[in-house]
Design a protein around this motif. Sequence first.
Motif, PDB file in Angstrom:
ATOM      1  N   LEU A  35       0.817  -1.211   0.000  1.00 27.16           N
ATOM      2  CA  LEU A  35       0.000   0.000   0.000  1.00 27.16           C
ATOM      3  C   LEU A  35       0.854   1.266   0.000  1.00 27.16           C
ATOM      4  O   LEU A  35       0.500   2.260  -0.624  1.00 27.16           O
ATOM      5  N   ALA A  36       1.978   1.216   0.685  1.00 26.48           N
ATOM      6  CA  ALA A  36       2.848   2.388   0.763  1.00 26.48           C
ATOM      7  C   ALA A  36       3.585   2.662  -0.546  1.00 26.48           C
ATOM      8  O   ALA A  36       4.056   3.783  -0.761  1.00 26.48           O
ATOM      9  N   THR A  37       3.680   1.658  -1.403  1.00 31.16           N
ATOM     10  CA  THR A  37       4.494   1.813  -2.609  1.00 31.16           C
ATOM     11  C   THR A  37       3.707   1.740  -3.911  1.00 31.16           C
ATOM     12  O   THR A  37       4.300   1.719  -4.992  1.00 31.16           O
ATOM     13  N   THR A  38       2.394   1.696  -3.826  1.00 32.35           N
ATOM     14  CA  THR A  38       1.567   1.704  -5.031  1.00 32.35           C
ATOM     15  C   THR A  38       0.731   2.972  -5.060  1.00 32.35           C
ATOM     16  O   THR A  38       0.504   3.597  -4.028  1.00 32.35           O
ATOM     17  N   ARG A  39       0.278   3.328  -6.251  1.00 25.42           N
ATOM     18  CA  ARG A  39      -0.405   4.619  -6.388  1.00 25.42           C
ATOM     19  C   ARG A  39      -1.876   4.607  -6.018  1.00 25.42           C
ATOM     20  O   ARG A  39      -2.445   5.630  -5.661  1.00 25.42           O
ATOM     21  N   ASP A  40      -2.528   3.426  -6.103  1.00 29.29           N
ATOM     22  CA  ASP A  40      -3.939   3.371  -5.743  1.00 29.29           C
ATOM     23  C   ASP A  40      -4.329   1.961  -5.313  1.00 29.29           C
ATOM     24  O   ASP A  40      -3.531   1.026  -5.394  1.00 29.29           O
ATOM     25  N   ILE A  41      -5.562   1.837  -4.872  1.00 27.70           N
ATOM     26  CA  ILE A  41      -6.074   0.565  -4.353  1.00 27.70           C
ATOM     27  C   ILE A  41      -6.025  -0.531  -5.415  1.00 27.70           C
ATOM     28  O   ILE A  41      -5.657  -1.673  -5.132  1.00 27.70           O
ATOM     29  N   THR A  42      -6.381  -0.197  -6.639  1.00 25.96           N
ATOM     30  CA  THR A  42      -6.389  -1.177  -7.722  1.00 25.96           C
ATOM     31  C   THR A  42      -4.985  -1.727  -7.964  1.00 25.96           C
ATOM     32  O   THR A  42      -4.796  -2.941  -8.113  1.00 25.96           O
ATOM     33  N   ASP A  43      -4.007  -0.830  -8.006  1.00 30.92           N
ATOM     34  CA  ASP A  43      -2.612  -1.230  -8.187  1.00 30.92           C
ATOM     35  C   ASP A  43      -2.148  -2.124  -7.031  1.00 30.92           C
ATOM     36  O   ASP A  43      -1.459  -3.126  -7.250  1.00 30.92           O
ATOM     37  N   ALA A  44      -2.526  -1.756  -5.827  1.00 31.76           N
ATOM     38  CA  ALA A  44      -2.135  -2.535  -4.647  1.00 31.76           C
ATOM     39  C   ALA A  44      -2.720  -3.940  -4.723  1.00 31.76           C
ATOM     40  O   ALA A  44      -2.029  -4.925  -4.463  1.00 31.76           O
ATOM     41  N   ARG A  45      -3.965  -4.039  -5.096  1.00 31.32           N
ATOM     42  CA  ARG A  45      -4.635  -5.356  -5.183  1.00 31.32           C
ATOM     43  C   ARG A  45      -3.934  -6.247  -6.196  1.00 31.32           C
ATOM     44  O   ARG A  45      -3.670  -7.417  -5.945  1.00 31.32           O
ATOM     45  N   LYS A  46      -3.584  -5.692  -7.352  1.00 30.84           N
ATOM     46  CA  LYS A  46      -2.885  -6.462  -8.384  1.00 30.84           C
ATOM     47  C   LYS A  46      -1.513  -6.920  -7.884  1.00 30.84           C
ATOM     48  O   LYS A  46      -1.102  -8.051  -8.130  1.00 30.84           O
ATOM     49  N   THR A  47      -0.821  -6.050  -7.188  1.00 35.57           N
ATOM     50  CA  THR A  47       0.506  -6.374  -6.680  1.00 35.57           C
ATOM     51  C   THR A  47       0.448  -7.499  -5.659  1.00 35.57           C
ATOM     52  O   THR A  47       1.298  -8.393  -5.660  1.00 35.57           O
ATOM     53  N   LEU A  48      -0.552  -7.480  -4.798  1.00 33.01           N
ATOM     54  CA  LEU A  48      -0.673  -8.516  -3.771  1.00 33.01           C
ATOM     55  C   LEU A  48      -0.917  -9.905  -4.368  1.00 33.01           C
ATOM     56  O   LEU A  48      -0.615 -10.913  -3.730  1.00 33.01           O
ATOM     57  N   ASP A  49      -1.405  -9.969  -5.596  1.00 28.20           N
ATOM     58  CA  ASP A  49      -1.590 -11.264  -6.255  1.00 28.20           C
ATOM     59  C   ASP A  49      -0.263 -11.997  -6.460  1.00 28.20           C
ATOM     60  O   ASP A  49      -0.249 -13.208  -6.634  1.00 28.20           O
ATOM     61  N   GLY A  50       0.859 -11.260  -6.402  1.00 26.07           N
ATOM     62  CA  GLY A  50       2.165 -11.863  -6.613  1.00 26.07           C
ATOM     63  C   GLY A  50       2.893 -12.272  -5.350  1.00 26.07           C
ATOM     64  O   GLY A  50       4.021 -12.778  -5.412  1.00 26.07           O
ATOM     65  N   VAL A  51       2.287 -12.067  -4.197  1.00 26.82           N
ATOM     66  CA  VAL A  51       2.934 -12.421  -2.928  1.00 26.82           C
ATOM     67  C   VAL A  51       3.038 -13.937  -2.809  1.00 26.82           C
ATOM     68  O   VAL A  51       2.127 -14.674  -3.191  1.00 26.82           O
ATOM     69  N   SER A  52       4.161 -14.390  -2.298  1.00 25.78           N
ATOM     70  CA  SER A  52       4.314 -15.823  -2.033  1.00 25.78           C
ATOM     71  C   SER A  52       5.008 -15.980  -0.684  1.00 25.78           C
ATOM     72  O   SER A  52       5.670 -15.054  -0.228  1.00 25.78           O
ATOM     73  N   PRO A  53       4.822 -17.084  -0.032  1.00 27.97           N
ATOM     74  CA  PRO A  53       4.091 -18.288  -0.420  1.00 27.97           C
ATOM     75  C   PRO A  53       2.568 -18.080  -0.396  1.00 27.97           C
ATOM     76  O   PRO A  53       2.070 -17.049   0.066  1.00 27.97           O
ATOM     77  N   GLU A  54       1.872 -19.081  -0.867  1.00 29.09           N
ATOM     78  CA  GLU A  54       0.421 -18.994  -1.031  1.00 29.09           C
ATOM     79  C   GLU A  54      -0.319 -18.623   0.252  1.00 29.09           C
ATOM     80  O   GLU A  54      -1.238 -17.800   0.233  1.00 29.09           O
ATOM     81  N   GLU A  55       0.087 -19.203   1.381  1.00 28.23           N
ATOM     82  CA  GLU A  55      -0.645 -18.926   2.637  1.00 28.23           C
ATOM     83  C   GLU A  55      -0.479 -17.463   3.059  1.00 28.23           C
ATOM     84  O   GLU A  55      -1.404 -16.867   3.620  1.00 28.23           O
ATOM     85  N   VAL A  56       0.653 -16.881   2.777  1.00 34.19           N
ATOM     86  CA  VAL A  56       0.848 -15.452   3.080  1.00 34.19           C
ATOM     87  C   VAL A  56       0.013 -14.616   2.116  1.00 34.19           C
ATOM     88  O   VAL A  56      -0.626 -13.646   2.517  1.00 34.19           O
TER      89      VAL A  56
END
Length: 71
Positions: A35-56
Amino acid sequence: MRDNLDLAASAQELADAAPTGSIDHAAASSVAITLATTRDITDARKTLDGVSPEEVREAALALFEQLSTDG
Protein backbone atom coordinates in the motif's frame (compact mmCIF):
# COMPACT_ATOMS: atom_id res chain seq x y z
CA MET A 1 -12.44 6.95 1.71
CA ARG A 2 -8.97 6.34 3.13
CA ASP A 3 -5.99 6.57 0.80
CA ASN A 4 -3.19 4.04 0.38
CA LEU A 5 -0.95 5.65 3.00
CA ASP A 6 -3.71 5.61 5.63
CA LEU A 7 -4.37 1.96 4.89
CA ALA A 8 -0.63 1.22 4.95
CA ALA A 9 -0.37 2.74 8.43
CA SER A 10 -3.23 0.53 9.65
CA ALA A 11 -1.60 -2.57 8.16
CA GLN A 12 1.73 -1.63 9.75
CA GLU A 13 0.06 -1.36 13.17
CA LEU A 14 -1.30 -4.88 12.69
CA ALA A 15 2.13 -6.14 11.62
CA ASP A 16 3.74 -4.57 14.68
CA ALA A 17 1.20 -6.30 16.93
CA ALA A 18 1.58 -9.75 15.33
CA PRO A 19 4.21 -12.22 16.49
CA THR A 20 7.39 -12.00 14.43
CA GLY A 21 7.61 -14.89 11.99
CA SER A 22 3.86 -15.55 11.97
CA ILE A 23 1.66 -15.63 8.87
CA ASP A 24 -0.24 -12.64 10.28
CA HIS A 25 2.98 -10.64 10.61
CA ALA A 26 4.13 -11.54 7.10
CA ALA A 27 0.72 -10.77 5.59
CA ALA A 28 0.28 -7.43 7.37
CA SER A 29 3.85 -6.41 6.48
CA SER A 30 3.22 -7.30 2.85
CA VAL A 31 0.03 -5.28 2.78
CA ALA A 32 1.69 -2.30 4.48
CA ILE A 33 4.62 -2.24 2.06
CA THR A 34 2.39 -2.77 -0.97
CA LEU A 35 0.00 0.00 0.00
CA ALA A 36 2.85 2.39 0.76
CA THR A 37 4.49 1.81 -2.61
CA THR A 38 1.57 1.70 -5.03
CA ARG A 39 -0.41 4.62 -6.39
CA ASP A 40 -3.94 3.37 -5.74
CA ILE A 41 -6.07 0.57 -4.35
CA THR A 42 -6.39 -1.18 -7.72
CA ASP A 43 -2.61 -1.23 -8.19
CA ALA A 44 -2.14 -2.53 -4.65
CA ARG A 45 -4.64 -5.36 -5.18
CA LYS A 46 -2.88 -6.46 -8.38
CA THR A 47 0.51 -6.37 -6.68
CA LEU A 48 -0.67 -8.52 -3.77
CA ASP A 49 -1.59 -11.26 -6.25
CA GLY A 50 2.16 -11.86 -6.61
CA VAL A 51 2.93 -12.42 -2.93
CA SER A 52 4.31 -15.82 -2.03
CA PRO A 53 4.09 -18.29 -0.42
CA GLU A 54 0.42 -18.99 -1.03
CA GLU A 55 -0.65 -18.93 2.64
CA VAL A 56 0.85 -15.45 3.08
CA ARG A 57 -0.80 -14.27 -0.16
CA GLU A 58 -4.20 -15.55 0.98
CA ALA A 59 -3.85 -13.90 4.39
CA ALA A 60 -2.59 -10.66 2.80
CA LEU A 61 -5.49 -10.53 0.36
CA ALA A 62 -8.00 -11.16 3.15
CA LEU A 63 -6.46 -8.38 5.24
CA PHE A 64 -6.36 -6.05 2.24
CA GLU A 65 -10.06 -6.66 1.57
CA GLN A 66 -10.89 -6.00 5.22
CA LEU A 67 -8.89 -2.77 5.36
CA SER A 68 -10.05 -1.45 2.00
CA THR A 69 -13.74 -2.00 2.75
CA ASP A 70 -13.70 -0.76 6.37
CA GLY A 71 -12.87 2.81 5.43
